[in-house]
Design a protein around this motif. Structure first.
Motif, PDB file in Angstrom:
ATOM      1  N   PHE A  36       0.800  -1.226   0.000  1.00 47.00           N
ATOM      2  CA  PHE A  36       0.000   0.000   0.000  1.00 47.00           C
ATOM      3  C   PHE A  36       0.832   1.275   0.000  1.00 47.00           C
ATOM      4  CE2 PHE A  36      -2.354  -3.319   2.345  1.00 47.00           C
ATOM      5  CZ  PHE A  36      -3.458  -3.443   1.525  1.00 47.00           C
ATOM      6  N   ASP A  37       2.165   1.150   0.040  1.00 42.99           N
ATOM      7  CA  ASP A  37       3.082   2.308   0.047  1.00 42.99           C
ATOM      8  C   ASP A  37       2.833   3.234   1.239  1.00 42.99           C
ATOM      9  OD1 ASP A  37       4.378   1.568  -2.360  1.00 42.99           O
ATOM     10  OD2 ASP A  37       2.695   2.387  -3.500  1.00 42.99           O
ATOM     11  N   THR A  38       2.387   2.679   2.363  1.00 42.22           N
ATOM     12  CA  THR A  38       2.150   3.479   3.562  1.00 42.22           C
ATOM     13  C   THR A  38       2.096   2.559   4.768  1.00 42.22           C
ATOM     14  OG1 THR A  38       0.659   5.065   4.634  1.00 42.22           O
ATOM     15  CG2 THR A  38      -0.370   3.322   3.334  1.00 42.22           C
ATOM     16  N   THR A  39       2.292   3.129   5.953  1.00 42.88           N
ATOM     17  CA  THR A  39       2.096   2.374   7.192  1.00 42.88           C
ATOM     18  C   THR A  39       0.840   2.848   7.918  1.00 42.88           C
ATOM     19  OG1 THR A  39       3.490   3.905   8.465  1.00 42.88           O
ATOM     20  CG2 THR A  39       4.562   1.959   7.508  1.00 42.88           C
ATOM     21  N   THR A  40       0.098   3.769   7.319  1.00 46.33           N
ATOM     22  CA  THR A  40      -1.119   4.298   7.931  1.00 46.33           C
ATOM     23  C   THR A  40      -2.338   3.783   7.185  1.00 46.33           C
ATOM     24  OG1 THR A  40       0.016   6.310   8.661  1.00 46.33           O
ATOM     25  CG2 THR A  40      -2.387   6.381   8.584  1.00 46.33           C
ATOM     26  N   ILE A  41      -3.230   3.122   7.917  1.00 47.47           N
ATOM     27  CA  ILE A  41      -4.436   2.521   7.347  1.00 47.47           C
ATOM     28  C   ILE A  41      -5.662   3.142   8.006  1.00 47.47           C
ATOM     29  CG2 ILE A  41      -5.768   0.383   7.107  1.00 47.47           C
ATOM     30  CD1 ILE A  41      -3.337   0.391   5.358  1.00 47.47           C
ATOM     31  N   THR A  42      -6.701   3.406   7.217  1.00 47.45           N
ATOM     32  CA  THR A  42      -7.948   3.916   7.768  1.00 47.45           C
ATOM     33  C   THR A  42      -8.857   2.740   8.107  1.00 47.45           C
ATOM     34  OG1 THR A  42      -7.799   5.952   6.469  1.00 47.45           O
ATOM     35  CG2 THR A  42      -9.961   5.383   7.365  1.00 47.45           C
ATOM     36  N   ILE A  43      -9.225   2.629   9.377  1.00 47.62           N
ATOM     37  CA  ILE A  43     -10.101   1.568   9.870  1.00 47.62           C
ATOM     38  C   ILE A  43     -11.271   2.197  10.610  1.00 47.62           C
ATOM     39  CG2 ILE A  43     -10.291  -0.422  11.418  1.00 47.62           C
ATOM     40  CD1 ILE A  43      -7.356  -1.003  10.891  1.00 47.62           C
ATOM     41  N   GLN A  44     -12.481   1.907  10.154  1.00 51.23           N
ATOM     42  CA  GLN A  44     -13.701   2.471  10.729  1.00 51.23           C
ATOM     43  C   GLN A  44     -13.613   3.997  10.816  1.00 51.23           C
ATOM     44  OE1 GLN A  44     -14.860   0.621  14.422  1.00 51.23           O
ATOM     45  NE2 GLN A  44     -14.729  -1.436  13.596  1.00 51.23           N
ATOM     46  N   GLY A  45     -13.067   4.596   9.790  1.00 48.79           N
ATOM     47  CA  GLY A  45     -12.950   6.049   9.747  1.00 48.79           C
ATOM     48  C   GLY A  45     -11.820   6.616  10.578  1.00 48.79           C
ATOM     49  N   GLN A  46     -11.061   5.762  11.230  1.00 44.47           N
ATOM     50  CA  GLN A  46      -9.964   6.199  12.093  1.00 44.47           C
ATOM     51  C   GLN A  46      -8.628   5.849  11.458  1.00 44.47           C
ATOM     52  OE1 GLN A  46     -10.121   4.381  15.957  1.00 44.47           O
ATOM     53  NE2 GLN A  46      -8.191   5.255  16.663  1.00 44.47           N
TER      54      GLN A  46
ATOM     55  N   LEU B 244      -6.501  -4.945   6.697  1.00 44.45           N
ATOM     56  CA  LEU B 244      -5.722  -3.861   6.101  1.00 44.45           C
ATOM     57  C   LEU B 244      -6.499  -3.082   5.048  1.00 44.45           C
ATOM     58  CD1 LEU B 244      -2.190  -5.525   5.773  1.00 44.45           C
ATOM     59  CD2 LEU B 244      -3.133  -4.161   7.650  1.00 44.45           C
ATOM     60  N   THR B 245      -7.566  -3.675   4.504  1.00 41.42           N
ATOM     61  CA  THR B 245      -8.406  -2.958   3.532  1.00 41.42           C
ATOM     62  C   THR B 245      -9.736  -2.520   4.143  1.00 41.42           C
ATOM     63  OG1 THR B 245      -9.290  -5.064   2.703  1.00 41.42           O
ATOM     64  CG2 THR B 245      -7.405  -4.116   1.525  1.00 41.42           C
ATOM     65  N   ASP B 246      -9.898  -2.743   5.458  1.00 43.40           N
ATOM     66  CA  ASP B 246     -11.112  -2.333   6.178  1.00 43.40           C
ATOM     67  C   ASP B 246     -12.362  -2.881   5.502  1.00 43.40           C
ATOM     68  OD1 ASP B 246     -12.449  -1.128   8.278  1.00 43.40           O
ATOM     69  OD2 ASP B 246     -12.606   0.826   7.307  1.00 43.40           O
ATOM     70  N   SER B 247     -12.309  -4.161   5.142  1.00 41.60           N
ATOM     71  CA  SER B 247     -13.434  -4.806   4.461  1.00 41.60           C
ATOM     72  C   SER B 247     -14.473  -5.281   5.476  1.00 41.60           C
ATOM     73  CB  SER B 247     -12.946  -5.995   3.629  1.00 41.60           C
ATOM     74  OG  SER B 247     -11.998  -5.580   2.668  1.00 41.60           O
ATOM     75  N   HIS B 248     -15.728  -5.331   5.054  1.00 38.04           N
ATOM     76  CA  HIS B 248     -16.819  -5.714   5.959  1.00 38.04           C
ATOM     77  C   HIS B 248     -16.864  -7.221   6.171  1.00 38.04           C
ATOM     78  CE1 HIS B 248     -18.317  -1.664   6.118  1.00 38.04           C
ATOM     79  NE2 HIS B 248     -18.433  -1.613   4.802  1.00 38.04           N
ATOM     80  N   THR B 249     -16.459  -7.977   5.182  1.00 33.22           N
ATOM     81  CA  THR B 249     -16.532  -9.436   5.287  1.00 33.22           C
ATOM     82  C   THR B 249     -15.318 -10.062   4.622  1.00 33.22           C
ATOM     83  OG1 THR B 249     -17.748 -11.410   4.578  1.00 33.22           O
ATOM     84  CG2 THR B 249     -18.007  -9.449   3.227  1.00 33.22           C
TER      85      THR B 249
END
Length: 486
Positions: free
Chosen positions: A285-295, A468-473
């Motif tokens: 993903f070229d980053t160490t910061t991931i958005t999870i549940q808007g955070q 890591l992709t904040d997927s629902h399922t």
């Protein structure tokens, strides 16, 4: 298969064939992929690309065409006065959205600032007999999206990017472990016992050997046999099968990455797993910061570490150390009005009961990356007991967004202690705990030949991708999830 649109496309196919045009040629030589061509400088000539037509905008004497593949798309310009009347008319008359096209031309940028290839020549590369769906993006039938994943990949950018990330992630995992000196190995899928995890197996039958077999639930005991045989660092991409209930976090068929290092303990592995996750994030993903549940969560910051006992006490007020048997623990959860979902809860051993309590009351609260340590020994029949407190194990789990991402241990290498624990598991199984572990005499024999200190880990590729992709399922993270037969 045949409807009005399909009949029309078959007629076009027949006409092309009658004109001597090869409708399904065997190859087309490209010199750029689509995403590479979209980065080229204006004026670059001799560009040869190919892809599926997913868009056509016809302006009588010129046509804008969009072709695509899993990695990207590219706009093409077909002009009548540049390509010639015959090829221009053939495109208008015989080519449709969904067909495959090979083109050659030069790059330029349109007035709307879109990189475009001006076609100097094109080749027909294949006819789609079915029309791509127009309303796929609003499709509410999720099962159909899984069943016809190929259409989902064509039509949905989120699906394309997520499943392409899966491929990149697998490549990054292999590169990481190989760079760390681990050997990739393969172990059997068909096994006589279902050891290596607490799970219900799928069963099959081998006719020539006249024996019942299990599809593996984990590669653990075979990988440890390799440590006995002299390997010191091994890992495997292992297809595993668990005959468990459906949930957003579970697949019945999944890919596990599991590995072992001789002479390590779980703290060495904890450090390795953190480095691995950061490497995967950078490579995929070229980053160490991931958005999870808007955070936004920066994985490069320090991760929390909490014990199993402290976590359960924090969320339930129950000190599990005060309840050495499952009956007392069950009564305490009832007293606190905690309802646990299980078809036969009183058949569970203490370890599986505690695990059920943790999953209901604690795990959903862990959003940021957290190392959960000091699991009860009842829950870890293959893990090494802690020297200071033998009721606990030297084990950790990495939990992110309420999902157990990685499971790791200092491994039990004492064959006498291992036999006692497997005997206890076999007793639980006989008493109705279907997820308890089976006795595995062949593995015990291997242990008796001697094992060095070992630390091991395992994680599901799909589950890691889900987090890591904040997927629902988790079904969104596998190319072809299992669906009901029509």
């Amino acid at each position: 298969m045949k409807n009005e649109q399909t009949e029309l496309r078959i007629q076009k196919l027949d006409t092309l064939t009658s004109k001597g045009i090869r409708t399904y040629p065997d190859r087309f030589s490209t010199n750029y992929d689509l995403f590479e061509a979209s980065q080229l400088d204006d004026g670059t000539s001799g560009v040869r690309v190919a892809g599926r037509i997913i868009g056509i905008r016809n302006f009588k004497k010129l046509i804008f065409i969009t072709i695509s593949n899993i990695q990207g798309s590219l706009q093409l310009l077909l002009k009548k006065d540049e390509i010639g009347e015959v090829l221009f008319n053939e495109f208008c008359d015989f080519l449709d959205i969904g067909d495959f096209l090979g083109v050659e031309g030069n790059m330029y940028t349109t007035k709307t600032n879109e990189k475009t290839l001006r076609i100097e020549n094109y080749v027909f590369l294949g006819k789609a007999l079915r029309t791509l769906p127009e309303k796929w993006h609003g499709l509410s039938n999720v099962e159909l999206r899984y069943r016809q994943r190929y259409l989902d990949l064509i039509m949905t950018e989120d699906t394309q990017s997520r499943l392409l990330a899966r491929t990149k992630m697998a490549r990054a995992i292999r590169r990481f472990f190989e760079d760390e000196g681990f050997f990739e190995v393969e172990t059997p899928v068909l096994q006589h016992t279902s050891s290596g995890a607490l799970a219900k197996p799928f069963r099959t039958y081998h006719h020539s050997l006249e024996t019942e077999l299990n599809l593996r639930i984990a590669p653990e005991t075979y990988l440890k046999r390799l440590i006995v045989g002299g390997f010191t660092k091994v890992f495997e991409f292992a297809k595993c099968f668990r005959n468990e209930g459906m949930s957003p976090q579970h697949l019945q068929e999944f890919t596990m990455v599991e590995g072992y290092a001789a002479y390590w303990n779980f703290e060495d592995t904890m450090k390795l797993m953190r480095e691995m996750v950061l490497f995967i994030l950078g490579q995929t993903f070229d980053t160490t910061t991931i958005t999870i549940q808007g955070q936004k969560i920066d994985f490069s910051l320090e991760w929390d570490i909490i014990s199993f006992r402290d976590l359960i006490f924090k969320n339930t007020g129950i000190d599990i150390d005060l309840y050495p048997d499952v009956k007392g623990l069950y009564k305490e959860t009832q007293r606190k009005n905690i309802e646990l979902d299980h078809s036969d809860i009183e058949s569970l051993g203490r370890g599986n009961f505690i695990d059920l309590l943790y999953k209901k009351m604690c795990r959903p609260q862990l959003v940021k990356p957290t190392f959960l340590i000091q699991h009860p020994i009842d829950l870890s029949p293959l893990a090494r007991a802690n020297e200071d407190n033998p009721t606990l194990t030297d084990r950790f789990q990495l939990v992110v967004n309420g999902v157990e991402v990685i499971n790791a241990y200092s491994e039990l290498v004492n064959p006498i202690e291992q036999r006692k624990r497997l005997e206890a598991q076999a007793l639980l199984k006989n008493n109705g705990d279907l997820e308890a572990m089976e006795m595995d005499e062949d593995y015990l024999t291997a242990m008796e030949y001697g094992m060095p200190p070992i630390s091991g880990w395992g994680f599901g590729v799909e589950r890691l991708l889900m987090v890591l992709t904040d997927s629902h399922t988790i079904k969104d993270c596998v190319l072809f999830p299992l669906t009901k037969k029509l």
